[in-house]
Write a protein that holds these residues in place. Structure first.
Motif, short mmCIF file in Angstrom:
data_model
loop_
_atom_site.label_atom_id
_atom_site.label_comp_id
_atom_site.label_asym_id
_atom_site.label_seq_id
_atom_site.Cartn_x
_atom_site.Cartn_y
_atom_site.Cartn_z
N ALA A 65 44.90 35.22 32.14
CA ALA A 65 43.54 35.12 32.67
C ALA A 65 42.54 35.96 31.86
O ALA A 65 41.33 35.70 31.88
CB ALA A 65 43.52 35.56 34.13
N LEU A 66 43.04 36.95 31.13
CA LEU A 66 42.14 37.80 30.35
C LEU A 66 41.46 37.05 29.21
O LEU A 66 40.48 37.55 28.65
CB LEU A 66 42.92 38.99 29.77
CG LEU A 66 43.50 39.97 30.79
CD1 LEU A 66 44.29 41.08 30.08
CD2 LEU A 66 42.39 40.59 31.64
N VAL A 67 41.98 35.86 28.86
CA VAL A 67 41.34 35.08 27.80
C VAL A 67 39.90 34.72 28.18
O VAL A 67 39.02 34.62 27.32
CB VAL A 67 42.17 33.82 27.51
CG1 VAL A 67 41.48 32.94 26.47
CG2 VAL A 67 43.57 34.20 27.05
N LEU A 68 39.64 34.57 29.47
CA LEU A 68 38.31 34.18 29.96
C LEU A 68 37.53 35.36 30.52
O LEU A 68 36.59 35.17 31.29
CB LEU A 68 38.45 33.09 31.03
CG LEU A 68 39.20 31.83 30.61
CD1 LEU A 68 39.36 30.89 31.79
CD2 LEU A 68 38.49 31.14 29.46
N ARG A 69 37.89 36.58 30.16
CA ARG A 69 37.28 37.75 30.79
C ARG A 69 35.80 37.89 30.46
O ARG A 69 35.03 38.45 31.26
CB ARG A 69 38.02 39.02 30.35
CG ARG A 69 37.85 39.39 28.88
CD ARG A 69 38.71 40.57 28.48
NE ARG A 69 38.46 40.98 27.10
CZ ARG A 69 37.61 41.94 26.77
NH1 ARG A 69 36.93 42.59 27.70
NH2 ARG A 69 37.42 42.25 25.50
N ARG A 70 35.32 37.42 29.34
CA ARG A 70 33.89 37.52 28.99
C ARG A 70 33.07 36.39 29.61
O ARG A 70 31.89 36.59 29.93
CB ARG A 70 33.71 37.50 27.47
CG ARG A 70 34.44 38.62 26.76
CD ARG A 70 33.98 38.75 25.33
NE ARG A 70 34.92 39.54 24.54
CZ ARG A 70 34.70 39.96 23.30
NH1 ARG A 70 33.55 39.67 22.71
NH2 ARG A 70 35.60 40.65 22.65
N ARG A 71 33.70 35.24 29.78
CA ARG A 71 32.97 34.11 30.35
C ARG A 71 32.84 34.23 31.86
O ARG A 71 31.79 33.88 32.42
CB ARG A 71 33.67 32.80 29.98
CG ARG A 71 33.67 32.51 28.49
CD ARG A 71 34.24 31.12 28.22
NE ARG A 71 34.18 30.79 26.80
CZ ARG A 71 34.56 29.63 26.28
NH1 ARG A 71 35.03 28.68 27.08
NH2 ARG A 71 34.48 29.41 24.98
N ALA A 72 33.88 34.68 32.53
CA ALA A 72 33.86 34.82 34.00
C ALA A 72 34.53 36.13 34.39
O ALA A 72 35.67 36.13 34.87
CB ALA A 72 34.55 33.63 34.65
N PRO A 73 33.88 37.25 34.19
CA PRO A 73 34.56 38.54 34.42
C PRO A 73 34.97 38.76 35.87
O PRO A 73 36.07 39.26 36.14
CB PRO A 73 33.51 39.56 33.97
CG PRO A 73 32.20 38.84 34.02
CD PRO A 73 32.51 37.41 33.71
N ARG A 74 34.12 38.39 36.83
CA ARG A 74 34.47 38.62 38.23
C ARG A 74 35.61 37.71 38.68
O ARG A 74 36.49 38.12 39.44
CB ARG A 74 33.23 38.42 39.11
CG ARG A 74 32.22 39.55 38.99
CD ARG A 74 31.05 39.39 39.93
NE ARG A 74 30.18 38.28 39.51
CZ ARG A 74 29.01 38.00 40.08
NH1 ARG A 74 28.58 38.72 41.10
NH2 ARG A 74 28.28 36.99 39.64
N THR A 75 35.60 36.48 38.20
CA THR A 75 36.68 35.56 38.55
C THR A 75 38.00 36.04 37.97
O THR A 75 39.05 36.00 38.64
CB THR A 75 36.36 34.15 38.04
OG1 THR A 75 35.11 33.73 38.59
CG2 THR A 75 37.44 33.17 38.43
N VAL A 76 37.97 36.51 36.73
CA VAL A 76 39.18 37.02 36.09
C VAL A 76 39.69 38.25 36.82
O VAL A 76 40.91 38.42 37.03
CB VAL A 76 38.91 37.32 34.61
CG1 VAL A 76 40.07 38.08 33.97
CG2 VAL A 76 38.65 36.03 33.84
#
Length: 439
Positions: A65-76
């Motif tokens: 899930a960390l792959v998307l940490r910049r695009r959706a930080p709260r979701t990640v």
């Protein structure tokens, strides 16, 4: 391989990762997953708690899930916390939770460093509380075990580190914005100063050219008219033309000298004209047939030996006394322009009356004539007329008003008293100039 050869390669790799944030996050997720798995497999509790399918599965999902940490930080962050809680509840082991919570630590740092402080701290407090309560409630050790507080310390430290990074980024951005704003302000100030200097030089050139060319024009006309019948008078008029043109060239040379750049030959050292040479100005107009009456007075306590009144141009300078350079020059230019307008427009039999009154804090100048009055384009009755003898596009009265306003004074121009014949100009200049720019 030497550091000189490795440094360019590292710089290129860093630039490539900065340009491809998704690839950089995928690489980070892979490193975090490898660290968690290797730490568990090679740790001191490896024999008691070997890698299980549940641990590997949920750790892989959380790190992925960390792959998307910049695009959706709260979701990640929510996903990593949820997966970690499920993993803790499902495995229920009492080994240190460092490898388990490493994905949550990275996600917390991302949220705290990329969001506002208030929102980030609320989310971080919720995530830290949920994770700490889970390991305390479902762990096999007592709730006060150091491993449980270790989870709290690691996650809280991640949030604090992210907030510190966010504050530093905001500080650097503010510094850069201030630098850009300061540079923009300097450019605007430089343009404003250039515009003011151009306007000042334009006023000087106008005053010099308008006055002297008017005298040359009159004297040349006289010489042409009497050349055959009275050659002696024509010769005298041509001598006046020569004198006026020489004066115009000298003043133009002094004004253009202001445009010299640093390192050029020294600029002219002759002082700017002032009321000290008012007698020469009046004599110049007298030679072309304009009668000028001068009256000067001082209302402030006179210095020892200084007269209180004077009725000639030569005595006016003694009555007025020393003036600030900017005020002295402005007073001279105002009288020069006003008398030039009288000479051009008031008629051949007109008389100009010049009044100079020095008060304690101001200098009052008045110029009146008894001519037939100005043409319609000479003024608009507000003191901002546009004629100097050059037609509707002239700038004489405008220039006088700009000079007065630049020193904090006033300029009024209009018909004579009580609407009678003639024209009047009244200028008041403070003896303490508002700014020193024009000086």
């Amino acid at each position: 391989m030497t550091p000189l050869t490795t440094a360019p390669g590292l710089c290129r790799a860093r630039q490539w990762l900065s340009a491809h944030p998704l690839a950089a996050d995928a690489l980070l997720a892979a490193l975090v997953l490898a660290t968690a798995l290797l730490g568990t497999a090679a740790g001191p509790h490896a024999r008691r708690f070997p890698l299980g399918v549940v641990f590997v599965l949920f750790t892989t999902l959380a790190c992925g899930a960390l792959v998307l940490r910049r695009r959706a930080p709260r979701t990640v962050l929510a996903a990593t916390v949820l997966l970690t809680v499920i993993e803790v509840v499902a495995t229920r082991h009492d080994e240190p939770y460092g490898q388990v919570t490493v994905a949550v630590v990275i996600a917390l740092y991302t949220v705290a460093s990329g969001m506002g402080r208030t929102v980030a701290w609320r989310i971080a407090a919720l995530a830290v509380g949920v994770l700490t309560a889970t390991v305390m409630a479902f762990g096999t050790r007592p709730w006060y075990a150091q491993e449980n507080f270790g989870v709290f310390a690691w996650t809280a430290l991640a949030a604090a580190a992210g907030d510190a990074v966010r504050s530093r980024r905001a500080f650097v951005a503010e510094i850069q914005e201030r630098a850009v704003r300061a540079e923009r302000t300097r450019d605007e100030e430089a343009r404003r100063r250039v515009a003011e200097e151009r306007l000042r030089i334009a006023r000087e050139l106008h005053d010099v050219v308008a006055h002297h060319i008017a005298l040359v024009n009159v004297q040349a006309g006289v010489a042409s008219h009497v050349m055959d019948s009275r050659p002696d008078q024509a010769k005298q008029a041509l001598a006046h033309v020569r004198e006026a043109s020489r004066s115009a060239l000298d003043e133009l040379r002094a004004t253009v000298g202001l445009l010299r750049q640093h390192g050029d030959p020294a600029a002219p050292t002759e002082p700017a004209p002032g009321l000290g040479v008012l007698d020469q100005l009046v004599d110049g107009f007298a030679r072309v047939g304009l009668r000028v009456l001068v009256a000067a007075a001082a209302t402030e306590p006179a210095a020892p030996g200084r007269p209180r009144t004077g009725d000639t141009a030569a005595a006016a300078a003694a009555v007025v006394g020393p003036l600030p350079v900017a005020v002295d020059l402005t007073a001279y230019r105002v009288l020069q322009e006003a008398l030039t307008n009288v000479h051009k427009h008031a008629g051949p039999s007109a008389t100009a009356e010049v009044g100079i009154l020095r008060g304690r804090a101001s200098l009052l100048l008045t110029v009146r004539d008894n001519g037939d009055g100005p043409p319609p384009d000479r003024t608009d009755g507000t003191g901002t007329g546009t004629d100097t003898g050059a037609g509707p596009g002239g700038h004489g009265l405008i220039g006088m008003r700009e000079r007065a306003v630049a020193l904090g004074g006033t300029c009024e121009a209009g018909p004579g008293p009580d609407g009678g014949p003639g024209f009047a100009v009244r200028v008041e200049l403070p003896l303490q100039a508002r700014t020193g720019g024009d000086a």
